[in-house]
Scaffold this motif. Structure first.
Motif, PDB file in Angstrom:
ATOM      1  N   ASP A  14       0.827  -1.211   0.000  1.00 26.72           N
ATOM      2  CA  ASP A  14       0.000   0.000   0.000  1.00 26.72           C
ATOM      3  C   ASP A  14       0.859   1.258   0.000  1.00 26.72           C
ATOM      4  OD1 ASP A  14      -2.355  -1.372  -0.119  1.00 26.72           O
ATOM      5  OD2 ASP A  14      -2.892  -1.079   1.989  1.00 26.72           O
ATOM      6  N   VAL A  15       1.905   1.263   0.802  1.00 27.61           N
ATOM      7  CA  VAL A  15       2.790   2.427   0.866  1.00 27.61           C
ATOM      8  C   VAL A  15       3.487   2.624  -0.480  1.00 27.61           C
ATOM      9  CG1 VAL A  15       4.867   3.367   1.942  1.00 27.61           C
ATOM     10  CG2 VAL A  15       3.110   2.316   3.358  1.00 27.61           C
ATOM     11  N   LYS A  16       3.998   1.547  -1.057  1.00 27.46           N
ATOM     12  CA  LYS A  16       4.672   1.643  -2.358  1.00 27.46           C
ATOM     13  C   LYS A  16       3.721   2.142  -3.445  1.00 27.46           C
ATOM     14  CE  LYS A  16       7.893  -2.134  -1.730  1.00 27.46           C
ATOM     15  NZ  LYS A  16       8.301  -3.421  -2.259  1.00 27.46           N
ATOM     16  N   ARG A  17       2.495   1.639  -3.433  1.00 27.80           N
ATOM     17  CA  ARG A  17       1.497   2.071  -4.413  1.00 27.80           C
ATOM     18  C   ARG A  17       1.217   3.566  -4.303  1.00 27.80           C
ATOM     19  NH1 ARG A  17      -1.643  -2.912  -4.560  1.00 27.80           N
ATOM     20  NH2 ARG A  17      -1.829  -2.473  -2.385  1.00 27.80           N
ATOM     21  N   ALA A  18       1.092   4.069  -3.074  1.00 31.46           N
ATOM     22  CA  ALA A  18       0.841   5.496  -2.861  1.00 31.46           C
ATOM     23  C   ALA A  18       2.033   6.329  -3.327  1.00 31.46           C
ATOM     24  CB  ALA A  18       0.553   5.770  -1.391  1.00 31.46           C
ATOM     25  N   ILE A  19       3.242   5.869  -3.052  1.00 33.82           N
ATOM     26  CA  ILE A  19       4.448   6.587  -3.476  1.00 33.82           C
ATOM     27  C   ILE A  19       4.497   6.675  -5.000  1.00 33.82           C
ATOM     28  CG2 ILE A  19       6.965   6.427  -3.607  1.00 33.82           C
ATOM     29  CD1 ILE A  19       6.879   5.357  -0.687  1.00 33.82           C
ATOM     30  N   GLU A  26      11.097   9.984  -6.292  1.00 33.54           N
ATOM     31  CA  GLU A  26      11.551   9.685  -7.647  1.00 33.54           C
ATOM     32  C   GLU A  26      13.004   9.235  -7.618  1.00 33.54           C
ATOM     33  OE1 GLU A  26      10.670  13.057 -10.061  1.00 33.54           O
ATOM     34  OE2 GLU A  26       8.510  12.763  -9.900  1.00 33.54           O
ATOM     35  N   ASP A  27      13.454   8.717  -8.730  1.00 35.56           N
ATOM     36  CA  ASP A  27      14.806   8.185  -8.881  1.00 35.56           C
ATOM     37  C   ASP A  27      15.854   9.210  -8.432  1.00 35.56           C
ATOM     38  OD1 ASP A  27      17.000   6.726  -9.621  1.00 35.56           O
ATOM     39  OD2 ASP A  27      16.662   6.916 -11.769  1.00 35.56           O
ATOM     40  N   GLY A  28      16.697   8.816  -7.482  1.00 32.08           N
ATOM     41  CA  GLY A  28      17.789   9.661  -7.023  1.00 32.08           C
ATOM     42  C   GLY A  28      17.443  10.664  -5.942  1.00 32.08           C
ATOM     43  N   ASP A  29      16.209  10.676  -5.455  1.00 34.27           N
ATOM     44  CA  ASP A  29      15.810  11.616  -4.399  1.00 34.27           C
ATOM     45  C   ASP A  29      16.526  11.315  -3.085  1.00 34.27           C
ATOM     46  OD1 ASP A  29      14.082  13.041  -5.964  1.00 34.27           O
ATOM     47  OD2 ASP A  29      12.242  12.243  -5.074  1.00 34.27           O
ATOM     48  N   LEU A  30      16.685  12.352  -2.291  1.00 34.14           N
ATOM     49  CA  LEU A  30      17.142  12.203  -0.915  1.00 34.14           C
ATOM     50  C   LEU A  30      15.936  12.491  -0.031  1.00 34.14           C
ATOM     51  CD1 LEU A  30      19.221  11.901   1.362  1.00 34.14           C
ATOM     52  CD2 LEU A  30      19.729  14.336   1.094  1.00 34.14           C
ATOM     53  N   VAL A  31      15.500  11.505   0.722  1.00 34.63           N
ATOM     54  CA  VAL A  31      14.347  11.644   1.603  1.00 34.63           C
ATOM     55  C   VAL A  31      14.870  11.829   3.025  1.00 34.63           C
ATOM     56  CG1 VAL A  31      12.249  10.547   2.472  1.00 34.63           C
ATOM     57  CG2 VAL A  31      12.942  10.200   0.099  1.00 34.63           C
ATOM     58  N   VAL A  51      10.769   0.303   2.560  1.00 37.61           N
ATOM     59  CA  VAL A  51      10.432   0.643   1.176  1.00 37.61           C
ATOM     60  C   VAL A  51      11.709   0.753   0.354  1.00 37.61           C
ATOM     61  CG1 VAL A  51       9.515   2.475  -0.310  1.00 37.61           C
ATOM     62  CG2 VAL A  51       8.233   1.760   1.701  1.00 37.61           C
ATOM     63  N   LYS A  52      12.724   1.402   0.901  1.00 32.53           N
ATOM     64  CA  LYS A  52      14.012   1.545   0.203  1.00 32.53           C
ATOM     65  C   LYS A  52      14.621   0.181  -0.113  1.00 32.53           C
ATOM     66  CE  LYS A  52      18.653   3.437   0.936  1.00 32.53           C
ATOM     67  NZ  LYS A  52      18.960   3.650  -0.432  1.00 32.53           N
ATOM     68  N   ARG A  53      14.547  -0.729   0.826  1.00 33.20           N
ATOM     69  CA  ARG A  53      15.135  -2.068   0.627  1.00 33.20           C
ATOM     70  C   ARG A  53      14.391  -2.896  -0.416  1.00 33.20           C
ATOM     71  NH1 ARG A  53      16.976  -5.352   5.735  1.00 33.20           N
ATOM     72  NH2 ARG A  53      17.019  -6.815   4.019  1.00 33.20           N
ATOM     73  N   THR A  54      13.089  -2.665  -0.561  1.00 31.05           N
ATOM     74  CA  THR A  54      12.277  -3.521  -1.434  1.00 31.05           C
ATOM     75  C   THR A  54      11.783  -2.822  -2.692  1.00 31.05           C
ATOM     76  OG1 THR A  54      10.261  -2.977  -0.217  1.00 31.05           O
ATOM     77  CG2 THR A  54      11.498  -4.899   0.527  1.00 31.05           C
ATOM     78  N   SER A  55      12.120  -1.549  -2.860  1.00 28.71           N
ATOM     79  CA  SER A  55      11.619  -0.777  -3.991  1.00 28.71           C
ATOM     80  C   SER A  55      12.564  -0.844  -5.180  1.00 28.71           C
ATOM     81  CB  SER A  55      11.435   0.684  -3.565  1.00 28.71           C
ATOM     82  OG  SER A  55      11.028   1.459  -4.667  1.00 28.71           O
ATOM     83  N   ARG A  56      12.011  -0.635  -6.361  1.00 33.84           N
ATOM     84  CA  ARG A  56      12.830  -0.553  -7.573  1.00 33.84           C
ATOM     85  C   ARG A  56      13.333   0.869  -7.792  1.00 33.84           C
ATOM     86  NH1 ARG A  56       9.328  -4.197 -11.788  1.00 33.84           N
ATOM     87  NH2 ARG A  56       9.274  -6.044 -10.480  1.00 33.84           N
ATOM     88  N   PRO A  58      15.578   3.771  -6.826  1.00 27.88           N
ATOM     89  CA  PRO A  58      16.733   4.033  -5.962  1.00 27.88           C
ATOM     90  C   PRO A  58      16.641   5.437  -5.352  1.00 27.88           C
ATOM     91  CG  PRO A  58      17.362   4.189  -8.274  1.00 27.88           C
ATOM     92  CD  PRO A  58      15.925   3.790  -8.239  1.00 27.88           C
ATOM     93  N   PHE A  59      16.674   5.512  -4.040  1.00 27.35           N
ATOM     94  CA  PHE A  59      16.671   6.801  -3.349  1.00 27.35           C
ATOM     95  C   PHE A  59      17.486   6.670  -2.076  1.00 27.35           C
ATOM     96  CE2 PHE A  59      13.008   4.613  -1.588  1.00 27.35           C
ATOM     97  CZ  PHE A  59      13.007   4.945  -0.242  1.00 27.35           C
TER      98      PHE A  59
END
Length: 66
Positions: A14-19, A26-31, A51-56, A58-59
């Motif tokens: 759900d969190v990934k879908r909302a993001i 987005e790609d390369g962001d610093l959160v 999310v960072k560990r399992t997302s495609r 890269p941030f």
């Protein structure tokens, strides 16, 4: 820390879908997450870490505490 596998996949999906839907990260962001020491900011940092560990996407993730 260990998650219940069913809760983990349901919640993280759900969190990934909302993001992705709202282009929150987005790609390369610093959160940066501002840590107050309370449960809300710690939970947000923990969720974004998974999310960072399992997302495609890269941030970078940074915790800030004053």
């Amino acid at each position: 820390m260990k998650f219940n596998p069913n809760y983990n996949s349901w919640f993280l999906n759900d969190v990934k879908r909302a993001i992705q839907k709202y282009h929150m990260i987005e790609d390369g962001d610093l959160v940066a997450v501002s840590l107050s020491g309370g449960k809300d900011s710690l939970a947000l940092l923990f969720i974004l870490y998974w999310v960072k560990r399992t997302s495609r996407i890269p941030f970078d993730l940074c915790a800030i505490h004053a």
